[in-house]
Write a protein that holds these residues in place. Structure first.
Motif, PDB file in Angstrom:
ATOM      1  N   GLU A 319      11.716 -19.137  11.873  1.00 16.42           N
ATOM      2  CA  GLU A 319      11.944 -18.926  10.444  1.00 16.42           C
ATOM      3  C   GLU A 319      10.639 -18.580   9.722  1.00 16.42           C
ATOM      4  O   GLU A 319      10.643 -17.787   8.770  1.00 16.42           O
ATOM      5  N   LEU A 320       9.539 -19.152  10.172  1.00 21.64           N
ATOM      6  CA  LEU A 320       8.234 -18.780   9.615  1.00 21.64           C
ATOM      7  C   LEU A 320       7.900 -17.335   9.979  1.00 21.64           C
ATOM      8  O   LEU A 320       7.376 -16.581   9.153  1.00 21.64           O
ATOM      9  N   TYR A 321       8.205 -16.948  11.228  1.00 23.15           N
ATOM     10  CA  TYR A 321       7.977 -15.564  11.632  1.00 23.15           C
ATOM     11  C   TYR A 321       8.762 -14.605  10.736  1.00 23.15           C
ATOM     12  O   TYR A 321       8.250 -13.569  10.295  1.00 23.15           O
ATOM     13  N   ILE A 322      10.028 -14.943  10.469  1.00 24.29           N
ATOM     14  CA  ILE A 322      10.888 -14.052   9.679  1.00 24.29           C
ATOM     15  C   ILE A 322      10.324 -13.866   8.274  1.00 24.29           C
ATOM     16  O   ILE A 322      10.297 -12.742   7.752  1.00 24.29           O
ATOM     17  N   ARG A 323       9.856 -14.954   7.647  1.00 25.04           N
ATOM     18  CA  ARG A 323       9.270 -14.827   6.304  1.00 25.04           C
ATOM     19  C   ARG A 323       8.030 -13.926   6.335  1.00 25.04           C
ATOM     20  O   ARG A 323       7.846 -13.080   5.458  1.00 25.04           O
ATOM     21  N   LEU A 324       7.210 -14.102   7.358  1.00 23.05           N
ATOM     22  CA  LEU A 324       5.987 -13.305   7.472  1.00 23.05           C
ATOM     23  C   LEU A 324       6.314 -11.832   7.754  1.00 23.05           C
ATOM     24  O   LEU A 324       5.667 -10.925   7.207  1.00 23.05           O
ATOM     25  N   ILE A 325       7.334 -11.594   8.575  1.00 21.81           N
ATOM     26  CA  ILE A 325       7.767 -10.220   8.863  1.00 21.81           C
ATOM     27  C   ILE A 325       8.250  -9.545   7.583  1.00 21.81           C
ATOM     28  O   ILE A 325       7.899  -8.388   7.297  1.00 21.81           O
ATOM     29  N   ARG A 326       9.067 -10.261   6.799  1.00 23.42           N
ATOM     30  CA  ARG A 326       9.597  -9.668   5.576  1.00 23.42           C
ATOM     31  C   ARG A 326       8.467  -9.295   4.614  1.00 23.42           C
ATOM     32  O   ARG A 326       8.484  -8.221   4.008  1.00 23.42           O
ATOM     33  N   GLU A 327       7.478 -10.165   4.464  1.00 21.49           N
ATOM     34  CA  GLU A 327       6.338  -9.870   3.592  1.00 21.49           C
ATOM     35  C   GLU A 327       5.605  -8.614   4.063  1.00 21.49           C
ATOM     36  O   GLU A 327       5.209  -7.778   3.255  1.00 21.49           O
ATOM     37  N   THR A 328       5.425  -8.492   5.378  1.00 21.03           N
ATOM     38  CA  THR A 328       4.698  -7.347   5.935  1.00 21.03           C
ATOM     39  C   THR A 328       5.468  -6.049   5.730  1.00 21.03           C
ATOM     40  O   THR A 328       4.903  -5.028   5.313  1.00 21.03           O
ATOM     41  N   ILE A 329       6.778  -6.071   6.008  1.00 22.87           N
ATOM     42  CA  ILE A 329       7.604  -4.871   5.837  1.00 22.87           C
ATOM     43  C   ILE A 329       7.662  -4.451   4.369  1.00 22.87           C
ATOM     44  O   ILE A 329       7.638  -3.256   4.045  1.00 22.87           O
ATOM     45  N   ASP A 330       7.739  -5.429   3.470  1.00 22.84           N
ATOM     46  CA  ASP A 330       7.778  -5.114   2.040  1.00 22.84           C
ATOM     47  C   ASP A 330       6.509  -4.405   1.575  1.00 22.84           C
ATOM     48  O   ASP A 330       6.520  -3.707   0.555  1.00 22.84           O
ATOM     49  N   LYS A 331       5.422  -4.574   2.301  1.00 19.34           N
ATOM     50  CA  LYS A 331       4.168  -3.874   1.971  1.00 19.34           C
ATOM     51  C   LYS A 331       4.104  -2.491   2.604  1.00 19.34           C
ATOM     52  O   LYS A 331       3.089  -1.807   2.500  1.00 19.34           O
ATOM     53  N   GLY A 332       5.171  -2.079   3.313  1.00 20.58           N
ATOM     54  CA  GLY A 332       5.202  -0.767   3.939  1.00 20.58           C
ATOM     55  C   GLY A 332       4.513  -0.731   5.289  1.00 20.58           C
ATOM     56  O   GLY A 332       4.166   0.354   5.774  1.00 20.58           O
ATOM     57  N   GLU A 333       4.330  -1.892   5.918  1.00 21.90           N
ATOM     58  CA  GLU A 333       3.652  -1.958   7.213  1.00 21.90           C
ATOM     59  C   GLU A 333       4.641  -2.309   8.318  1.00 21.90           C
ATOM     60  O   GLU A 333       5.758  -2.764   8.062  1.00 21.90           O
ATOM     61  N   GLN A 334       4.201  -2.089   9.564  1.00 21.59           N
ATOM     62  CA  GLN A 334       5.061  -2.329  10.725  1.00 21.59           C
ATOM     63  C   GLN A 334       4.690  -3.650  11.403  1.00 21.59           C
ATOM     64  O   GLN A 334       3.568  -4.137  11.254  1.00 21.59           O
ATOM     65  N   VAL A 335       5.655  -4.176  12.169  1.00 20.32           N
ATOM     66  CA  VAL A 335       5.464  -5.458  12.850  1.00 20.32           C
ATOM     67  C   VAL A 335       5.797  -5.297  14.329  1.00 20.32           C
ATOM     68  O   VAL A 335       6.814  -4.699  14.676  1.00 20.32           O
ATOM     69  N   LEU A 336       4.936  -5.826  15.180  1.00 21.00           N
ATOM     70  CA  LEU A 336       5.196  -5.908  16.617  1.00 21.00           C
ATOM     71  C   LEU A 336       5.427  -7.367  16.976  1.00 21.00           C
ATOM     72  O   LEU A 336       4.587  -8.221  16.685  1.00 21.00           O
TER      73      LEU A 336
END
Length: 830
Positions: A319-336
């Protein structure tokens, strides 16, 4: 306008150093660019697709450059960032860039072929005298139309075909045709829609009336069409042909009749190779412990680019990963999002697609080449079209090979279960560690890295202790669930008192019985697959050995064969001993297959399944097992270490570790760390719902420190004890290891070569060389192996010292006597 003569340095997917320079045809000067694939001749009669790494105007000095044949792409398929990453990986892991390229590109993007001989269609009548061989070759081509060089040589019985071919080409009678097999194709599916006249209700009504009266199958098909169309905006989008006709008897014939009447028309669409799940937008609310860890992560990223999330099993790390992923995607960046095991992806991908829909993609080796290439192109091009919709992956999940994908705006890397040894590639080269490679990739891209584990590796935790990495901790399970209670069964004592039931102690047997009666599930962990680990003659102690490897064969009952787990060689089990003729050949030891077979004898009502390499070879086998266990269609799951890796089941009451001793006694400096991690991780599968679970560890060493630390869940004590030993003997994380392995089919030659190379290395690196020694398995696939280990200090001179090692080995292999010996490097072995 002056025409420039351009040259291209081409990287080929071969274990050869450097690039190869080819001349660019003038016609391609305006379109050639770095990162494109080019078709080039290489060697005798071979054609490869290589990557253009550099374009320049400097011809090679020692040879005349051959022309590249053609370009396969209009635009680059590899980015400059990837070339730089490959270059670093080749340098750090002591391999070639071609080997890195071979590992990085999907199979559909690596093309190789042969030069084919065909008759020149422009050739006139024969006006020159031909030799018998020349005439025979032309006759063969008149019959077969085209031939490879090898096939042509065998057909006319010549050893060297190239001089003959060159003569016929000079005479204008032959031409060479280059053939490459390019498997990449976009996926196109047939759809059906109403034609324009019948899209109007007044024209469609007579068709319904006629079908209702005379053609019931056509009526069914019309009704099915409108059922499938529900929820779509309009009929113009159509429905998939297969879904339309499949449920209806003689559906294809009914469709053809309506096509003939002009009611429907068929057209094709480009669609994704994947089925994408819709997102549900479910909100995540943190508990107190998660909120504290979240704030620690945010604070850690202000000072460091790399952080560790150290949370106990079932603490809510995802769940912590998901919150961090959402923040990153909202900034227009990609996640691996890196996972250690393909088997983990089915559970995690479902959870993440619930939150991110088709913005989440998955990439791993079980996918076919077309699916892997689609993911590559999606990231490279910023999305791919599917059924009229643009699918863009902002999040990609995958095992270690996902580090090679062409990210454009990588902002975050998550490494789940970072301690897992499966992040390390063993064979072939590059023998990279995905965790370390991902950290370097993130530093190149300016991205942050979050590693997660309940049992971090000593290397990572020492980085936290030294202040190199930030750290956030969660010491409590999510939802107030208690950690499982861990008990130890002394099987030495139980065996003496004859209380064992096969391989089950009374404690584990009673615990399983209670759990099953309460409607709970059981996981049994045995880190050996197969039925019996060995066959042995009671009279002369003969063991069946693999004829290619120095290991005994393991009995697999399902196929009734003795198999080698290294090379795959198999033989039927003997009825009597081939050495002494005795019939007292008995099975010793047990693996997962034997446990699976014996359980129904004691628990006849229980549904038993097995999860190991043998049962998960097919693409979706592991997913089926996991889904069946989640849906409680399996009561007892027997497995190897696959069952320890992050899987989340809410009804597991008991976890049994059937033999802890084979993990503790393995001859490796990491064996105690690994044993703790494996036992702690598999224990974490128990009691993940409201009820406290039970873990039973069977061992002959109940007083062993690692067993006690697992029982007390004391990671800190294990770390301090193991790190003190590492410091004392100068092992990682206090040094960097490079294992130099020498391989050959001749044991004497391997011994002689190792005895010659080791003193040279000792002279260059005093007090840093161990060996040469044979490994635990000293022969695999008929090749004898001898290892020399070099311990390098963690210092700024590491790169320089590794280059010196590479130079010494290159000079050694230039000597004629040692040229047949194969040398491989394993940097940071695990």
């Amino acid at each position: 306008m002056e025409r420039k003569t351009l040259f291209a340095d081409i990287l080929l997917p071969l274990p050869l150093k450097g690039c190869f320079t080819y001349r660019v045809p003038w016609a391609l000067n305006g379109v050639v660019c770095q990162g494109q694939r080019a078709v080039v001749p290489f060697g005798r009669g071979k054609v490869y697709s290589g990557l253009i790494k550099r374009i320049h105007e400097t011809p090679p000095k020692k040879v005349q450059a051959r022309y590249l044949h053609s370009l396969l792409d209009r635009e680059a398929v590899v980015t400059p960032m990837q070339f730089a990453f490959w270059e670093w990986m080749a340098g750090y892991y002591l391999c070639t860039e071609g080997e890195v390229m071979n590992a990085a590109l999907p199979a559909a993007m690596k093309l190789a072929g042969e030069s084919l001989l065909v008759l020149n269609p422009l050739a006139g009548p024969l006006s020159e005298q031909l030799s018998d061989k020349e005439y025979a070759l032309l006759e063969a081509l008149r019959v077969h139309k085209q031939l490879s060089l090898g096939k042509a040589a065998s057909m006319i019985s010549v050893g060297k075909i190239l001089p003959l071919v060159k003569t016929l080409i000079d005479k204008g009678l032959l031409v060479l045709k280059e053939e490459l097999d390019n498997p990449w194709r976009p996926r196109r599916i047939s759809f059906v829609r109403l034609t324009e006249p019948f899209a109007r209700e007044e024209n469609l009504k007579p068709v319904f009336d006629q079908a209702q009266a005379r053609a019931p199958r056509q009526m069914e098909l019309l009704l099915q069409y409108f059922r499938l169309l529900e929820g779509k905006d309009n009929g113009g989008s159509g429905v998939e042909r297969k879904k339309l006709t499949a449920p209806i008897k003689n559906g294809q014939a009914a469709l053809q009749a309506l096509l003939n009447k002009g009611v429907f028309e068929v057209y094709e669409k480009t669609v994704s190779h994947f089925d994408h799940q819709p997102r549900d937008g479910k909100r995540i609310d943190f508990n107190t412990h998660q909120q504290k860890a979240w704030e620690e992560i945010r604070e850690g990223f202000r000072k460091h680019d790399v952080a560790l999330l150290h949370g106990v099993t079932s603490s809510g790390k995802t769940e912590l990963y998901i919150r961090l992923i959402r923040e990153t995607i909202d900034k227009g960046e990609q996640v691996l999002y890196l996972l250690p095991e393909i088997a983990l992806t089915s559970q995690i991908i479902r959870r993440l697609q619930q939150h991110f829909g088709h913005r989440a993609g998955i990439y791993h080796s079980r996918f076919n080449p077309l699916e892997r290439t689609e993911v590559w192109n999606n990231l490279l091009q910023g999305g791919v079209e599917s059924d009229g919709e643009m699918i863009t992956y902002d999040l990609v999940l995958g095992p270690r090979s996902a580090v090679f994908l062409p990210f454009r705006k990588l902002g975050l890397v998550i490494i789940d279960e970072e301690h897992e040894p499966s992040f390390k590639q063993q064979d072939p080269a590059p023998r990279y560690h995905a965790r370390d490679a991902a950290i370097y990739l993130a530093s190149m891209c300016g991205a942050r890295v979050l590693m997660g584990s309940a049992t971090p590796s000593l290397e990572v935790y020492s980085g936290v202790s030294s202040g190199r990495f930030a750290c956030a901790t969660i010491g409590h399970r999510h939802g107030g669930v208690e950690m499982p209670g861990t008990e130890v069964a002394d099987i030495r004592k139980d065996s003496r008192s004859k209380a064992m039931k096969s391989h089950f102690s009374p404690l584990i047997f009673q615990s399983m019985d209670q759990a099953l009666n309460a409607g709970e599930q059981v996981i049994l962990f045995q880190n050996r697959r197969g039925f019996s680990l060995r066959l042995e003659c009671d009279h002369c102690q003969w063991l069946p050995q693999c004829h290619q490897c120095d290991v005994s064969l393991v009995y697999h009952k399902k196929v009734n064969r003795l198999k080698c787990h290294y090379c795959g060689h198999g033989i039927p089990p003997p009825a009597d001993c081939p050495e002494c003729g005795s019939t007292a050949v008995k099975m010793k030891g047990f693996g997962t297959e034997k446990i699976e077979e014996e359980l129904p004898l004691y628990f006849p009502q229980a549904r038993v399944a097995r999860m190991d390499l043998d049962t998960t070879r097919s693409k979706n086998a592991y997913r089926k097992i996991i889904e069946d266990f989640e849906c409680r269609r399996i009561d007892i799951l027997v497995g190897t270490q696959m069952v320890s890796k992050g899987l989340d089941f809410d009804n597991v009451g008991v976890v049994g570790i059937l033999n802890a001793d084979n993990m503790l006694n393995f001859p490796d400096f990491r064996s105690h760390e690994r044993a703790f991690q494996l036992m702690a991780q598999v224990s974490g599968r128990a009691g993940r719902n409201k009820k406290k679970g039970r873990v039973i560890i069977q061992t002959r060493q109940p007083g062993h420190p690692i067993i006690r630390q697992v029982v007390e869940n004391d990671y800190q004590e294990m770390y301090e004890q193991q790190i003190a030993e590492r410091r004392r003997f100068h092992y990682p994380p206090f040094s960097r290891l490079v294992v130099v392995s020498l391989l050959h089919t001749d044991e004497a030659l391997v011994n002689k070569a190792a005895a010659r190379l080791a003193p040279q290395l000792r002279q260059a690196f005093p007090d840093k060389v161990l060996g040469p020694e044979f490994p635990v398995v000293s022969r695999i696939r008929n090749r004898y192996i001898k290892n020399i280990m070099v311990k390098f200090d963690r210092s700024p001179r590491l790169t320089e010292e590794k280059n010196q090692l590479l130079k010494l080995v290159d000079e050694f292999l230039r000597e004629k006597e040692w040229k047949p010996v194969r040398v491989i490097f394993n940097v940071d072995p695990v």
